[in-house]
Design an enzyme around this catalytic site. Structure first.
Site, mmCIF file in Angstrom:
data_model
loop_
_atom_site.group_PDB
_atom_site.id
_atom_site.type_symbol
_atom_site.label_atom_id
_atom_site.label_comp_id
_atom_site.label_asym_id
_atom_site.label_seq_id
_atom_site.Cartn_x
_atom_site.Cartn_y
_atom_site.Cartn_z
ATOM 1 N N CYS A 122 50.024 54.572 46.069
ATOM 2 C CA CYS A 122 49.005 54.654 47.141
ATOM 3 C C CYS A 122 49.519 55.395 48.374
ATOM 4 C CB CYS A 122 48.518 53.277 47.525
ATOM 5 S SG CYS A 122 47.797 52.395 46.135
ATOM 6 N N HIS A 255 44.986 54.326 54.342
ATOM 7 C CA HIS A 255 44.750 54.046 52.917
ATOM 8 C C HIS A 255 43.707 52.934 52.835
ATOM 9 C CE1 HIS A 255 45.162 53.002 48.815
ATOM 10 N NE2 HIS A 255 45.904 51.924 49.004
ATOM 11 N N ASN A 285 39.544 50.804 46.211
ATOM 12 C CA ASN A 285 40.883 51.361 46.408
ATOM 13 C C ASN A 285 41.097 52.484 45.382
ATOM 14 O OD1 ASN A 285 43.617 51.890 46.511
ATOM 15 N ND2 ASN A 285 44.235 49.735 46.608
HETATM 16 O O1 UT7 Z 1 46.754 49.882 47.253
HETATM 17 C C1 UT7 Z 1 47.998 49.281 47.276
HETATM 18 C C2 UT7 Z 1 48.011 48.228 48.231
HETATM 19 N N1 UT7 Z 1 47.238 47.098 47.755
HETATM 20 C C3 UT7 Z 1 46.830 46.242 48.649
HETATM 21 O O2 UT7 Z 1 47.031 46.470 49.806
HETATM 22 C C4 UT7 Z 1 46.204 44.952 48.192
HETATM 23 C C5 UT7 Z 1 46.753 43.819 49.012
HETATM 24 N N2 UT7 Z 1 46.227 42.500 48.701
HETATM 25 C C6 UT7 Z 1 44.935 42.173 48.925
HETATM 26 O O3 UT7 Z 1 44.141 42.974 49.334
HETATM 27 C C7 UT7 Z 1 44.531 40.724 48.728
HETATM 28 O O4 UT7 Z 1 45.670 39.938 48.552
HETATM 29 C C8 UT7 Z 1 43.555 40.519 47.539
HETATM 30 C C9 UT7 Z 1 42.189 41.107 47.871
HETATM 31 C C10 UT7 Z 1 44.135 41.151 46.295
HETATM 32 C C11 UT7 Z 1 43.366 39.017 47.254
HETATM 33 O O5 UT7 Z 1 42.946 38.347 48.421
HETATM 34 P P1 UT7 Z 1 43.643 36.965 48.827
HETATM 35 O O6 UT7 Z 1 42.933 36.476 50.008
HETATM 36 O O7 UT7 Z 1 45.108 37.244 48.967
HETATM 37 O O8 UT7 Z 1 43.307 36.047 47.599
HETATM 38 P P2 UT7 Z 1 44.330 35.313 46.588
HETATM 39 O O9 UT7 Z 1 45.005 36.295 45.710
HETATM 40 O O10 UT7 Z 1 45.174 34.380 47.376
HETATM 41 O O11 UT7 Z 1 43.333 34.455 45.717
HETATM 42 C C12 UT7 Z 1 42.573 33.425 46.325
HETATM 43 C C13 UT7 Z 1 41.737 32.754 45.252
HETATM 44 C C14 UT7 Z 1 42.548 32.300 44.038
HETATM 45 O O12 UT7 Z 1 42.016 31.065 43.632
HETATM 46 P P3 UT7 Z 1 42.769 29.689 43.988
HETATM 47 O O13 UT7 Z 1 44.135 29.816 43.369
HETATM 48 O O14 UT7 Z 1 42.829 29.649 45.492
HETATM 49 O O15 UT7 Z 1 41.900 28.643 43.367
HETATM 50 C C15 UT7 Z 1 42.238 33.340 43.008
HETATM 51 O O16 UT7 Z 1 42.323 32.821 41.700
HETATM 52 O O17 UT7 Z 1 40.758 33.678 44.756
HETATM 53 C C16 UT7 Z 1 40.805 33.690 43.318
HETATM 54 N N3 UT7 Z 1 40.405 35.014 42.867
HETATM 55 C C17 UT7 Z 1 39.137 35.376 42.629
HETATM 56 N N4 UT7 Z 1 37.987 34.678 42.680
HETATM 57 C C18 UT7 Z 1 36.863 35.341 42.398
HETATM 58 C C19 UT7 Z 1 41.205 36.100 42.663
HETATM 59 N N5 UT7 Z 1 40.450 37.163 42.282
HETATM 60 C C20 UT7 Z 1 39.176 36.735 42.258
HETATM 61 C C21 UT7 Z 1 37.957 37.364 41.963
HETATM 62 N N6 UT7 Z 1 36.815 36.635 42.047
HETATM 63 N N7 UT7 Z 1 37.868 38.660 41.618
#
Ligand code: UT7
Length: 328
Positions: A122, A255, A285
Site C-alpha cells: 500500500c 492512502h 482499499n
Molecule cells: O492498506 C494497508 C493498511 N491496512 C489498514 O490500514 C487496515 C487497518 N485496520 C483496520 O482498518 C481495522 O482494524 C479493521 C477495519 C480491519 C477492523 O476494525 P476493528 O475496529 O479493528 O475491528 P476488529 O478487527 O477488532 O473486530 C471487531 C469485531 C470482531 O468481533 P468480536 O471478536 O469483537 O466479537 C470481529 O470478529 O468485528 C468482527 N468482524 C466483523 N463483523 C462483521 C470482523 N470483520 C467483520 C465483518 N462484519 N466484516
C-alpha cells in the site's frame, strides 16, 4: 541549473463492476459468511468497491489509467523514458514478467522506454513516485509514467470477513516530468521488515504447488495502530524536509484504507477533514492504486488546483511506509 520533477498529468480507472456493501453482504451470505453494511461503514468508512472482470488484468486497469494521464499531460507513450508500476497483484506469478513491461507493450511505448515494477504494497505509489523523482533529478530521464494498479479481489479470501469487505480494484497514474521549478519538494521512505507478518500473503510457490495460503491475511488492529503512528511521523518528516508546516498544506491525499485512520492522521496534524481527499467510501482499499486514484479524483473535481501544496502518504505490508510533499 537544478533539475526538479513535477506532475504534468493524472489519470485513473475503475473496473465497471461496482459492489455496494449490501451487494457484498448478499453475496457472502450465500457462503455462510455474516457481515453487514453497518459494520463495514462504521469500522472502515467503505460503502462500495469495484472488482475487475474475470478477463481484466492489473495491466488492463493500468493502461486505462495511464492513457488518461498521458492525455492530461498532453503527451503520448512515444514521449516516455520510463514506466514504474507499483503493484502487489501483478499479471503474472512472481511478477515475472513485470506488469510494467506488459503495460509498456500495451501502450505501444518504444524500447528506449525502460519499465519495472515496485513492490511496497500500500506504500507502493509513494515508493514509485520517490524513485521516479530521483531518476528525473539525476538527469537520467525526462518523462516518467508512474502507476499504481491492483486487482486485490484476486487475493481476497471470501471466507475471511475481516479482510474481504475492505479491498477493491483500480488504477491511478501520473506523468512526472523534468522542470526548472520544484514540483516534488521532498520524499521520505521507511520500512520495518520485522512487522512483515501482520499484513501479508503467507503462501509460497514451489515445484508447481502453492504451499500455504495464497490469500492476503491481516491483523487489522496491529496494522491500524502501527499505521496511525508511522503516518504521523513520516508526515512531519517530509514536511520538515520541504520547509513546510501542516497549515501550508492545501490537500492531504492519504492512502485510502480506513476513514478512521485518515481522521486520526488529520487530527494529529491539526488539519481539518475539509482538506483531505477521501475516496475510500467509493473505492475501498485499492492498495498501491489508492493514492493516485484519490489524486486524480481531487484534480478532476477541481479541488486540487495548480500551485496547491499536497501531502501524499501511504502505509502497508512489508511493513513499508512513505510520504511525498509537492507543489502541484
Ligand atoms: O492498506 C494497508 C493498511 N491496512 C489498514 O490500514 C487496515 C487497518 N485496520 C483496520 O482498518 C481495522 O482494524 C479493521 C477495519 C480491519 C477492523 O476494525 P476493528 O475496529 O479493528 O475491528 P476488529 O478487527 O477488532 O473486530 C471487531 C469485531 C470482531 O468481533 P468480536 O471478536 O469483537 O466479537 C470481529 O470478529 O468485528 C468482527 N468482524 C466483523 N463483523 C462483521 C470482523 N470483520 C467483520 C465483518 N462484519 N466484516
Amino acid at each position: 541549473m537544478s533539475i526538479f520533477s513535477r506532475i504534468a498529468g493524472t489519470g485513473s480507472y475503475l473496473p465497471a463492476l461496482r459492489l455496494t456493501n449490501q451487494d457484498l453482504v448478499e453475496r457472502l451470505a450465500k457462503s455462510g459468511l455474516e457481515t453487514s453494511d453497518e459494520w463495514i461503514t462504521t469500522r472502515s468508512g467503505i460503502s462500495a468497491r469495484h472488482f475487475a472482470a474475470e478477463n481484466e488484468l492489473t495491466s488492463d486497469l493500468a493502461v486505462k489509467a495511464a492513457q488518461a494521464a498521458l492525455t492530461s499531460a498532453g503527451i503520448t507513450s512515444a514521449d516516455l523514458d520510463l514506466i514504474i508500476l507499483a503493484t502487489s497483484t501483478p499479471d503474472h506469478l512472481g511478477g515475472f514478467p513485470s506488469t510494467a513491461c506488459v503495460v509498456q507493450d500495451k501502450l505501444g511505448a518504444h524500447t528506449a522506454c525502460a519499465a519495472f515494477d515496485v513492490q511496497a504494497v500500500c506504500a507502493g505509489f509513494t515508493y514509485a513516485l520517490a524513485t521516479a523523482d530521483a531518476f528525473i533529478r539525476s538527469g537520467s530521464y525526462k518523462k516518467v509514467l508512474v502507476i499504481g494498479a491492483e486487482t486485490f479481489s484476486r487475493i481476497l479470501d471470501f471466507q475471511d470477513r475481516g479482510t474481504c469487505v475492505l479491498f477493491g480494484d483500480g488504477a491511478g497514474a501520473v506523468v512526472l516530468e523534468a522542470t526548472n521549478e520544484p514540483g516534488i519538494l521532498s520524499t521520505a521512505l521507511h520500512a520495518d521488515g520485522s512487522q512483515r507478518d501482520i499484513l501479508c500473503v503467507p503462501g509460497r510457490s514451489g515445484n508447481g504447488v502453492v504451499h500455504g495460503s495464497p490469500f492476503m491475511t491481516m491483523d487489522g488492529q496491529a496494522v491500524f495502530k502501527l499505521a496511525v503512528k508511522v503516518l504521523e511521523q513520516v508526515a512531519h518528516e517530509v514536511l520538515a524536509k520541504a520547509n513546510l508546516t501542516p497549515e501550508r498544506i492545501d490537500w492531504l491525499v492519504p492512502h485510502q484504507a480506513n476513514i478512521r485512520i485518515m481522521e486520526g492522521t488529520a487530527k494529529k496534524m491539526g488539519m481539518s477533514m475539509d482538506k483531505v481527499i477521501v475516496t475510500v467510501h467509493e473505492h475501498g482499499n485499492t492498495s498501491a492504486a489508492s493514492i493516485p486514484l484519490a489524486l486524480d479524483v481531487g484534480v478532476r473535481s477541481g479541488q486540487i488546483q495548480r500551485g496547491h501544496h499536497l501531502l501524499l502518504e501511504g502505509v502497508g505490508g512489508g511493513f513499508a511506509w512513505g510520504a511525498v510533499a509537492l507543489r502541484y
